[in-house]
Design a protein around this motif. Structure first.
Motif, PDB file in Angstrom:
ATOM      1  N   MET A   1      19.488 108.302 -56.721  1.00 31.25           N
ATOM      2  CA  MET A   1      18.630 108.152 -57.884  1.00 31.25           C
ATOM      3  C   MET A   1      17.190 108.362 -57.439  1.00 31.25           C
ATOM      4  SD  MET A   1      18.148 104.956 -60.513  1.00 31.25           S
ATOM      5  CE  MET A   1      17.489 103.762 -59.382  1.00 31.25           C
TER       6      MET A   1
ATOM      7  N   ASP B   1      12.217 109.245 -61.681  1.00 29.16           N
ATOM      8  CA  ASP B   1      12.825 109.790 -62.891  1.00 29.16           C
ATOM      9  C   ASP B   1      12.295 109.024 -64.099  1.00 29.16           C
ATOM     10  OD1 ASP B   1      14.335 111.615 -61.538  1.00 29.16           O
ATOM     11  OD2 ASP B   1      16.234 110.546 -61.751  1.00 29.16           O
TER      12      ASP B   1
ATOM     13  N   HIS C   1      15.689 109.208 -69.404  1.00 28.69           N
ATOM     14  CA  HIS C   1      17.045 109.579 -68.966  1.00 28.69           C
ATOM     15  C   HIS C   1      18.080 108.509 -69.321  1.00 28.69           C
ATOM     16  CE1 HIS C   1      16.133 112.885 -65.853  1.00 28.69           C
ATOM     17  NE2 HIS C   1      15.056 112.691 -66.585  1.00 28.69           N
ATOM     18  N   VAL C   2      17.640 107.278 -69.510  1.00 27.35           N
ATOM     19  CA  VAL C   2      18.614 106.200 -69.674  1.00 27.35           C
ATOM     20  C   VAL C   2      18.408 105.309 -70.894  1.00 27.35           C
ATOM     21  CG1 VAL C   2      19.161 106.050 -67.212  1.00 27.35           C
ATOM     22  CG2 VAL C   2      17.334 104.653 -68.145  1.00 27.35           C
TER      23      VAL C   2
ATOM     24  N   ASP D   1      21.839  99.489 -68.429  1.00 29.52           N
ATOM     25  CA  ASP D   1      21.551 100.929 -68.462  1.00 29.52           C
ATOM     26  C   ASP D   1      21.174 101.437 -67.083  1.00 29.52           C
ATOM     27  OD1 ASP D   1      21.910 101.052 -71.247  1.00 29.52           O
ATOM     28  OD2 ASP D   1      19.790 100.611 -71.629  1.00 29.52           O
TER      29      ASP D   1
ATOM     30  N   ARG E   1      24.277 101.524 -64.781  1.00 24.71           N
ATOM     31  CA  ARG E   1      25.144 102.666 -65.113  1.00 24.71           C
ATOM     32  C   ARG E   1      24.563 103.969 -64.559  1.00 24.71           C
ATOM     33  NH1 ARG E   1      26.068 100.576 -71.063  1.00 24.71           N
ATOM     34  NH2 ARG E   1      27.890  99.300 -70.712  1.00 24.71           N
ATOM     35  N   TYR E   2      23.258 104.135 -64.689  1.00 22.55           N
ATOM     36  CA  TYR E   2      22.603 105.322 -64.168  1.00 22.55           C
ATOM     37  C   TYR E   2      22.760 105.402 -62.644  1.00 22.55           C
ATOM     38  CZ  TYR E   2      19.117 108.931 -63.343  1.00 22.55           C
ATOM     39  OH  TYR E   2      18.485 110.078 -62.948  1.00 22.55           O
TER      40      TYR E   2
ATOM     41  N   LYS F   1      26.290 106.435 -61.686  1.00 21.48           N
ATOM     42  CA  LYS F   1      26.524 107.888 -61.860  1.00 21.48           C
ATOM     43  C   LYS F   1      25.863 108.702 -60.755  1.00 21.48           C
ATOM     44  CE  LYS F   1      26.876 107.862 -66.875  1.00 21.48           C
ATOM     45  NZ  LYS F   1      26.227 108.274 -68.133  1.00 21.48           N
ATOM     46  N   SER F   2      24.804 108.155 -60.194  1.00 21.24           N
ATOM     47  CA  SER F   2      24.042 108.881 -59.171  1.00 21.24           C
ATOM     48  C   SER F   2      24.709 108.864 -57.804  1.00 21.24           C
ATOM     49  CB  SER F   2      22.635 108.283 -59.045  1.00 21.24           C
ATOM     50  OG  SER F   2      21.956 108.412 -60.264  1.00 21.24           O
TER      51      SER F   2
END
Length: 139
Positions: A1, A5, A9-10, A130, A133-134, A137-138
């Motif tokens: 991540m 960012d 994005h989230v 959130d 979760r991000y 995924k990273s």
């Protein structure tokens, strides 16, 4: 991540909101039906407060055996949205980074940040979930 960012994005952009003049039972129903824990309070699009599931639990008027119609009547007779909502909110600007959001949320005092623009219009909300979760995924 990447810690720079943008939070765009989230964030959850289509946020369920209420206004001060609505009944508090509306918030209870919204939380239950949509499985959410934070409801921003807006005046037009301007953020004026936030009600969390914790704020609702502090009302301490519900029992497991109370039917929802009676519960809603009790809530609306005893409290208003303005009485229950948090007014001194920590917010984050839509241009800020996820690093800033993670830093703010990592103190553990709360689990959501309303996302606003420069005019204090509500853009969305970001929660600690959130961010997790991000991150998941990273990796």
């Amino acid at each position: 991540m990447k810690n720079l960012d943008p939070i765009s994005h989230v964030i959850t952009a289509n946020v369920h909101t209420v206004s001060i003049d609505q009944k508090l039972s509306t918030v209870r129903k919204m939380m239950a039906e949509n499985q959410i824990h934070h409801v921003p309070v807006v005046n037009d699009r301007k953020l004026v407060g936030l009600i969390s599931a914790t704020d609702m639990l502090k009302l301490n008027i519900a029992s497991a055996k109370t039917n929802t119609k009676l519960l809603d009547e009790l809530i609306d007779q005893q409290y208003t949205i303005e009485q229950v909502m948090q007014k001194n909110l920590v917010t984050i600007n839509i241009r800020d980074s996820m690093r800033k959001a993670a830093h703010i949320l990592s103190n553990g005092l709360f689990h959501s940040l309303p996302v606003i623009d420069d005019d204090r219009n509500l853009i969305g909300i970001i929660t600690s979930t959130d961010l997790i979760r991000y991150l998941a995924k990273s990796y």
